[in-house]
Write an enzyme that holds these catalytic residues in place. Structure first.
Site, PDB file in Angstrom:
ATOM      1  N   ASP A 147      70.626  45.477 -20.495  1.00 20.59           N
ATOM      2  CA  ASP A 147      70.661  46.685 -21.324  1.00 20.59           C
ATOM      3  C   ASP A 147      71.328  46.329 -22.656  1.00 20.59           C
ATOM      4  O   ASP A 147      70.680  45.829 -23.565  1.00 20.59           O
ATOM      5  CB  ASP A 147      71.421  47.749 -20.523  1.00 20.59           C
ATOM      6  CG  ASP A 147      71.441  49.118 -21.180  1.00 20.59           C
ATOM      7  OD1 ASP A 147      70.441  49.494 -21.813  1.00 20.59           O
ATOM      8  OD2 ASP A 147      72.456  49.822 -21.059  1.00 20.59           O
ATOM      9  N   ASP A 197      70.996  52.906  -9.856  1.00 21.04           N
ATOM     10  CA  ASP A 197      71.565  54.184  -9.471  1.00 21.04           C
ATOM     11  C   ASP A 197      71.885  55.060 -10.679  1.00 21.04           C
ATOM     12  O   ASP A 197      71.965  54.601 -11.808  1.00 21.04           O
ATOM     13  CB  ASP A 197      72.884  53.961  -8.728  1.00 21.04           C
ATOM     14  CG  ASP A 197      74.012  53.534  -9.674  1.00 21.04           C
ATOM     15  OD1 ASP A 197      73.806  52.576 -10.441  1.00 21.04           O
ATOM     16  OD2 ASP A 197      75.082  54.167  -9.666  1.00 21.04           O
ATOM     17  N   ARG A 224      69.361  54.642  -5.290  1.00 19.88           N
ATOM     18  CA  ARG A 224      69.132  53.195  -5.184  1.00 19.88           C
ATOM     19  C   ARG A 224      68.015  52.861  -4.197  1.00 19.88           C
ATOM     20  O   ARG A 224      67.366  51.825  -4.317  1.00 19.88           O
ATOM     21  CB  ARG A 224      70.408  52.479  -4.710  1.00 19.88           C
ATOM     22  CG  ARG A 224      71.554  52.485  -5.701  1.00 19.88           C
ATOM     23  CD  ARG A 224      72.615  51.477  -5.257  1.00 19.88           C
ATOM     24  NE  ARG A 224      73.915  51.688  -5.881  1.00 19.88           N
ATOM     25  CZ  ARG A 224      74.280  51.202  -7.074  1.00 19.88           C
ATOM     26  NH1 ARG A 224      73.418  50.511  -7.784  1.00 19.88           N
ATOM     27  NH2 ARG A 224      75.488  51.420  -7.553  1.00 19.88           N
TER      28      ARG A 224
HETATM   29  P1  IMP Z   1      74.495  45.724 -19.854  1.00 25.11           P
HETATM   30  O1  IMP Z   1      74.666  46.912 -20.741  1.00 25.11           O
HETATM   31  O2  IMP Z   1      73.355  44.838 -20.334  1.00 25.11           O
HETATM   32  O3  IMP Z   1      75.782  44.982 -19.695  1.00 25.11           O
HETATM   33  O4  IMP Z   1      74.046  46.278 -18.420  1.00 25.11           O
HETATM   34  C1  IMP Z   1      75.000  46.635 -17.482  1.00 25.11           C
HETATM   35  C2  IMP Z   1      74.500  47.356 -16.273  1.00 25.11           C
HETATM   36  O5  IMP Z   1      74.227  48.677 -16.637  1.00 25.11           O
HETATM   37  C3  IMP Z   1      73.249  46.914 -15.561  1.00 25.11           C
HETATM   38  O6  IMP Z   1      73.420  45.801 -14.718  1.00 25.11           O
HETATM   39  C4  IMP Z   1      72.949  48.181 -14.763  1.00 25.11           C
HETATM   40  O7  IMP Z   1      73.680  48.200 -13.540  1.00 25.11           O
HETATM   41  C5  IMP Z   1      73.437  49.284 -15.662  1.00 25.11           C
HETATM   42  N1  IMP Z   1      72.314  49.992 -16.330  1.00 25.11           N
HETATM   43  C6  IMP Z   1      71.850  49.836 -17.576  1.00 25.11           C
HETATM   44  N2  IMP Z   1      70.811  50.660 -17.843  1.00 25.11           N
HETATM   45  C7  IMP Z   1      70.604  51.355 -16.708  1.00 25.11           C
HETATM   46  C8  IMP Z   1      69.657  52.375 -16.317  1.00 25.11           C
HETATM   47  O8  IMP Z   1      68.774  52.806 -17.072  1.00 25.11           O
HETATM   48  N3  IMP Z   1      69.788  52.851 -15.045  1.00 25.11           N
HETATM   49  C9  IMP Z   1      70.742  52.409 -14.171  1.00 25.11           C
HETATM   50  N4  IMP Z   1      71.626  51.455 -14.478  1.00 25.11           N
HETATM   51  C10 IMP Z   1      71.569  50.938 -15.733  1.00 25.11           C
HETATM   52 MG    MG Z   2      74.935  50.960 -12.000  1.00 26.16          MG
END
Ligand code: IMP
Ligand code: MG
Length: 179
Positions: free
Chosen positions: A102, A158, A164
């Site tokens: 993300d 989730d 999930r």
């Molecule tokens: P990061 O922002 O790339 O560090 O992502 C961190 C975490 O955010 C991911 O591993 C997911 O667990 C969670 N995440 C990001 N976007 C979503 C979404 O749309 N739905 C659910 N979890 C999300």
């Molecule tokens: Mg999560």
């Protein structure tokens, strides 16, 4: 479809087909090796078990957890390691299995975590990528699907620990997380 979902973005059949492809990619890449596959809990758990059954590589399974989200839909900033691995990754080829890239913060944190621990190589397989949300430059080595900027649930992902176990990936209704 679950009544809290807006629409299905990726069906069960589409997931299964892509997971088989990703499994074959790992088979080619790690032929003859014994990598350690790391599941970043909890979001990757469903993908992890399907992916490893779709590859012919002999792998060790390991598990860790990183927290950045809490129960919200907005990233809380710098990720923290909240559960460490069972095994040492020193000198090992690591396959990190991620649910979604993300902002990219988790991936940056984990790549340097494995480097500090002396891993021989790190290969990241991500189920999903939301490129429009990237804050820090980082990318998986293999991505199954790119998605738009929806909040998505299912197949391990989730919202507040729910959804999930949905067998598909769906966009969550705004009314569910904005109330
Ligand atoms: P990061 O922002 O790339 O560090 O992502 C961190 C975490 O955010 C991911 O591993 C997911 O667990 C969670 N995440 C990001 N976007 C979503 C979404 O749309 N739905 C659910 N979890 C999300
Ligand atoms: Mg999560």
């Amino acid at each position: 479809m679950h009544p809290d979902c807006e629409r299905i973005l990726i069906t069960e059949e589409e997931l299964a087909a892509k997971v088989r492809e990703a499994g074959r990619w790992l088979t080619e890449r790690f032929r003859g090796k014994f990598p350690i596959a790391v599941c970043n809990l909890k979001g990757s758990a469903v993908f992890f078990t399907d992916l490893l059954r779709a590859t012919e590589v002999d792998v060790e399974m390991d598990f860790m957890a990183v927290s950045s989200y809490g129960a919200d839909t907005i990233s809380a900033g710098k990720p923290r390691i909240t559960r460490d691995l069972f095994s040492s990754v020193e000198g090992r080829d690591v396959i990190l299995v991620e649910d979604i890239v993300d902002t990219g913060r988790t991936l940056v944190t984990l790549r340097s975590f494995f480097a500090e621990r002396g891993a021989n190589s790190v290969t990241v397989v991500a189920l999903l990528d939301k490129p429009s949300r990237r804050v820090v430059a980082s990318q998986a080595d293999y991505t199954c699907f790119e998605v738009e900027n929806h909040f998505i649930v299912g197949y391990g992902l989730d919202y507040a620990e729910r959804y999930r176990n949905l067998p598909y990936i769906a966009a969550l209704k705004r009314s569910v997380y904005e109330k």
